[in-house]
Design a protein around this motif. Structure first.
Motif, PDB file in Angstrom:
ATOM      1  N   THR A  77       0.844  -1.197   0.000  1.00 47.00           N
ATOM      2  CA  THR A  77       0.000   0.000   0.000  1.00 47.00           C
ATOM      3  C   THR A  77       0.881   1.251   0.000  1.00 47.00           C
ATOM      4  O   THR A  77       0.829   2.066  -0.906  1.00 47.00           O
ATOM      5  CB  THR A  77      -0.938   0.012   1.223  1.00 47.00           C
ATOM      6  N   ASN A  78       1.744   1.361   1.031  1.00 45.00           N
ATOM      7  CA  ASN A  78       2.678   2.480   1.069  1.00 45.00           C
ATOM      8  C   ASN A  78       3.800   2.162   2.055  1.00 45.00           C
ATOM      9  O   ASN A  78       3.746   1.165   2.780  1.00 45.00           O
ATOM     10  CB  ASN A  78       1.968   3.784   1.452  1.00 45.00           C
ATOM     11  N   GLY A  79       4.812   3.024   2.083  1.00 45.74           N
ATOM     12  CA  GLY A  79       5.980   2.772   2.903  1.00 45.74           C
ATOM     13  C   GLY A  79       5.700   2.726   4.387  1.00 45.74           C
ATOM     14  O   GLY A  79       6.257   1.901   5.115  1.00 45.74           O
ATOM     15  N   VAL A  80       4.841   3.618   4.861  1.00 46.34           N
ATOM     16  CA  VAL A  80       4.534   3.654   6.290  1.00 46.34           C
ATOM     17  C   VAL A  80       3.846   2.363   6.725  1.00 46.34           C
ATOM     18  O   VAL A  80       4.204   1.769   7.751  1.00 46.34           O
ATOM     19  CB  VAL A  80       3.641   4.867   6.622  1.00 46.34           C
ATOM     20  N   ASP A  81       2.859   1.917   5.938  1.00 46.98           N
ATOM     21  CA  ASP A  81       2.166   0.674   6.281  1.00 46.98           C
ATOM     22  C   ASP A  81       3.128  -0.507   6.302  1.00 46.98           C
ATOM     23  O   ASP A  81       3.024  -1.390   7.156  1.00 46.98           O
ATOM     24  CB  ASP A  81       1.037   0.405   5.279  1.00 46.98           C
ATOM     25  N   PHE A  82       4.063  -0.513   5.347  1.00 42.92           N
ATOM     26  CA  PHE A  82       5.007  -1.626   5.308  1.00 42.92           C
ATOM     27  C   PHE A  82       5.903  -1.630   6.543  1.00 42.92           C
ATOM     28  O   PHE A  82       6.181  -2.687   7.119  1.00 42.92           O
ATOM     29  CB  PHE A  82       5.873  -1.565   4.051  1.00 42.92           C
ATOM     30  N   LYS A  83       6.358  -0.457   6.962  1.00 41.72           N
ATOM     31  CA  LYS A  83       7.203  -0.385   8.154  1.00 41.72           C
ATOM     32  C   LYS A  83       6.445  -0.864   9.389  1.00 41.72           C
ATOM     33  O   LYS A  83       6.988  -1.577  10.241  1.00 41.72           O
ATOM     34  CB  LYS A  83       7.705   1.039   8.347  1.00 41.72           C
ATOM     35  N   LEU A  84       5.182  -0.485   9.501  1.00 43.90           N
ATOM     36  CA  LEU A  84       4.374  -0.935  10.630  1.00 43.90           C
ATOM     37  C   LEU A  84       4.164  -2.446  10.569  1.00 43.90           C
ATOM     38  O   LEU A  84       4.205  -3.136  11.595  1.00 43.90           O
ATOM     39  CB  LEU A  84       3.024  -0.209  10.627  1.00 43.90           C
ATOM     40  N   PHE A  85       3.938  -2.947   9.339  1.00 40.09           N
ATOM     41  CA  PHE A  85       3.756  -4.384   9.137  1.00 40.09           C
ATOM     42  C   PHE A  85       5.013  -5.136   9.578  1.00 40.09           C
ATOM     43  O   PHE A  85       4.951  -6.110  10.336  1.00 40.09           O
ATOM     44  CB  PHE A  85       3.451  -4.646   7.663  1.00 40.09           C
ATOM     45  N   ALA A  86       6.169  -4.666   9.114  1.00 35.09           N
ATOM     46  CA  ALA A  86       7.427  -5.330   9.439  1.00 35.09           C
ATOM     47  C   ALA A  86       7.720  -5.297  10.936  1.00 35.09           C
ATOM     48  O   ALA A  86       8.250  -6.263  11.505  1.00 35.09           O
ATOM     49  CB  ALA A  86       8.569  -4.683   8.663  1.00 35.09           C
ATOM     50  N   SER A  87       7.344  -4.212  11.587  1.00 33.88           N
ATOM     51  CA  SER A  87       7.639  -4.078  13.017  1.00 33.88           C
ATOM     52  C   SER A  87       6.855  -5.065  13.868  1.00 33.88           C
ATOM     53  O   SER A  87       7.222  -5.336  15.014  1.00 33.88           O
ATOM     54  CB  SER A  87       7.338  -2.647  13.479  1.00 33.88           C
ATOM     55  N   ARG A  88       5.772  -5.627  13.315  1.00 34.07           N
ATOM     56  CA  ARG A  88       4.939  -6.556  14.070  1.00 34.07           C
ATOM     57  C   ARG A  88       5.231  -8.015  13.746  1.00 34.07           C
ATOM     58  O   ARG A  88       4.552  -8.911  14.244  1.00 34.07           O
ATOM     59  CB  ARG A  88       3.454  -6.258  13.819  1.00 34.07           C
ATOM     60  N   MET A  89       6.243  -8.265  12.921  1.00 31.68           N
ATOM     61  CA  MET A  89       6.479  -9.646  12.504  1.00 31.68           C
ATOM     62  C   MET A  89       6.775 -10.570  13.670  1.00 31.68           C
ATOM     63  O   MET A  89       6.449 -11.758  13.626  1.00 31.68           O
ATOM     64  CB  MET A  89       7.611  -9.715  11.483  1.00 31.68           C
ATOM     65  N   LYS A  90       7.368 -10.050  14.714  1.00 34.01           N
ATOM     66  CA  LYS A  90       7.685 -10.903  15.867  1.00 34.01           C
ATOM     67  C   LYS A  90       6.441 -11.487  16.515  1.00 34.01           C
ATOM     68  O   LYS A  90       6.518 -12.436  17.300  1.00 34.01           O
ATOM     69  CB  LYS A  90       8.501 -10.129  16.892  1.00 34.01           C
ATOM     70  N   ASN A  91       5.279 -10.935  16.196  1.00 27.30           N
ATOM     71  CA  ASN A  91       4.013 -11.420  16.746  1.00 27.30           C
ATOM     72  C   ASN A  91       3.190 -12.216  15.724  1.00 27.30           C
ATOM     73  O   ASN A  91       2.038 -12.548  15.995  1.00 27.30           O
ATOM     74  CB  ASN A  91       3.162 -10.246  17.226  1.00 27.30           C
ATOM     75  N   MET A  92       3.772 -12.520  14.565  1.00 28.06           N
ATOM     76  CA  MET A  92       2.989 -13.090  13.466  1.00 28.06           C
ATOM     77  C   MET A  92       3.159 -14.597  13.306  1.00 28.06           C
ATOM     78  O   MET A  92       4.158 -15.188  13.718  1.00 28.06           O
ATOM     79  CB  MET A  92       3.363 -12.415  12.148  1.00 28.06           C
ATOM     80  N   VAL A  93       2.148 -15.187  12.664  1.00 25.51           N
ATOM     81  CA  VAL A  93       2.159 -16.587  12.248  1.00 25.51           C
ATOM     82  C   VAL A  93       1.540 -16.634  10.855  1.00 25.51           C
ATOM     83  O   VAL A  93       0.632 -15.854  10.548  1.00 25.51           O
ATOM     84  CB  VAL A  93       1.336 -17.474  13.217  1.00 25.51           C
ATOM     85  N   GLY A  94       2.014 -17.546  10.008  1.00 30.17           N
ATOM     86  CA  GLY A  94       1.440 -17.683   8.675  1.00 30.17           C
ATOM     87  C   GLY A  94       1.185 -19.136   8.318  1.00 30.17           C
ATOM     88  O   GLY A  94       1.985 -20.019   8.641  1.00 30.17           O
TER      89      GLY A  94
END
Length: 277
Positions: A77-94
């Motif tokens: 979507t945009n750079g800010v959203d990506f940075k926020l997305f990346a910052s939460r990876m430690k809490n993610m599962v796929g």
């Protein structure tokens, strides 16, 4: 491409490409997960692997969560959203929904420079099965306590669990979650925008019992060509119903043993002929 560049003209070379197309679902949990640690493919769900009664469906699998791969997998979507997305990876599962594809594609040379080109479009038949897998993965993640659930489908908002729903403890019957699942189904996979992953590549030199229906015979020998064999996943006559690593190893072992036996027999015949002379 190696066979084609060597002058072979069998019409089946490069056809019947199977890719085990996948779509995945991710989730954010309240606690740290650190998904890049530990083993991969630690769990598989087989309940949806035979949706058509003929062996076609999806497997649900826990997936590899390396940052360099995972963080590039979802719609931009945009750079800010990506940075926020990346910052939460430690809490993610796929989790992935991996289809045994009935549709197929082609590998062919670029008409201008001869480079390898791949043509493959996920069929409507296979998309239907993948969608069932996406929904099932979302349900699993909800039951596991995910605070947010998202897909790799462009234009589809993430589901965010409300504190009110958590207090009611309605499970997947949460009305807001059910409404979101319906949005997922209605939205579908827009063909021009949706990306799919390929879990495994198979079939472009498929094995057959007759020269007119495939590239290699049951011994792995290329039809019409002496001393030329193929012994990898490309000889699978259809998409495998499981992750094909062991199957590919077994096929390679069988074909190689056949080659060894044939060479041994030839040496024996030559030695016998020399003895007679």
């Amino acid at each position: 491409m190696l066979l084609k560049r060597s002058g072979l003209v069998n019409q089946h070379i490069g056809l019947h490409l199977k890719l085990h197309p996948v779509s995945w679902v991710g989730a954010v949990f309240p606690e740290d997960v650190r998904p890049w640690e530990g083993s991969i493919l630690t769990a598989v769900v087989n309940e949806f692997e035979n949706l058509d009664g003929k062996g076609h469906g999806v497997k649900l699998e826990a997936m590899c969560m390396l940052p360099g791969w995972w963080l590039t997998s979802f719609p931009w979507t945009n750079g800010v959203d990506f940075k926020l997305f990346a910052s939460r990876m430690k809490n993610m599962v796929g989790y992935i929904a991996l289809a045994r594809d009935k549709g197929s594609g082609t590998v062919y040379p670029d008409p201008k420079d001869g480079r390898v080109r791949v043509q493959y479009t996920v069929s409507k038949f296979d998309k239907k099965h993948i969608m069932e897998g996406v929904v099932a993965n979302a349900k699993i993640l909800y039951i596991e306590g995910a605070a947010e659930i998202f897909t790799m489908i462009p234009g589809l908002p993430a589901f965010v669990r409300s504190a009110h729903a958590a207090a009611l403890d309605q499970g997947i019957n949460d009305p807001a979650f059910q409404t979101w699942l319906q949005q997922v189904r209605t939205h579908g996979f827009p063909s021009a925008d949706t990306a799919f992953g390929s879990a495994h590549q198979m079939g472009t030199c498929r094995m057959s019992t007759t020269p007119g229906t495939g590239v290699v015979d049951p011994n792995g020998r290329v039809w019409g060509t002496e001393r030329l064999y193929v012994a990898d996943a490309s000889v699978l006559p259809s998409a495998s119903g499981v992750n094909p690593m062991v199957t590919t190893m077994a096929i390679a072992d069988l074909i190689s043993r056949g080659i060894a036996a044939e060479m041994s027999a030839e040496r024996g015949a030559q030695e016998e002929l020399k003895a007679r002379l």
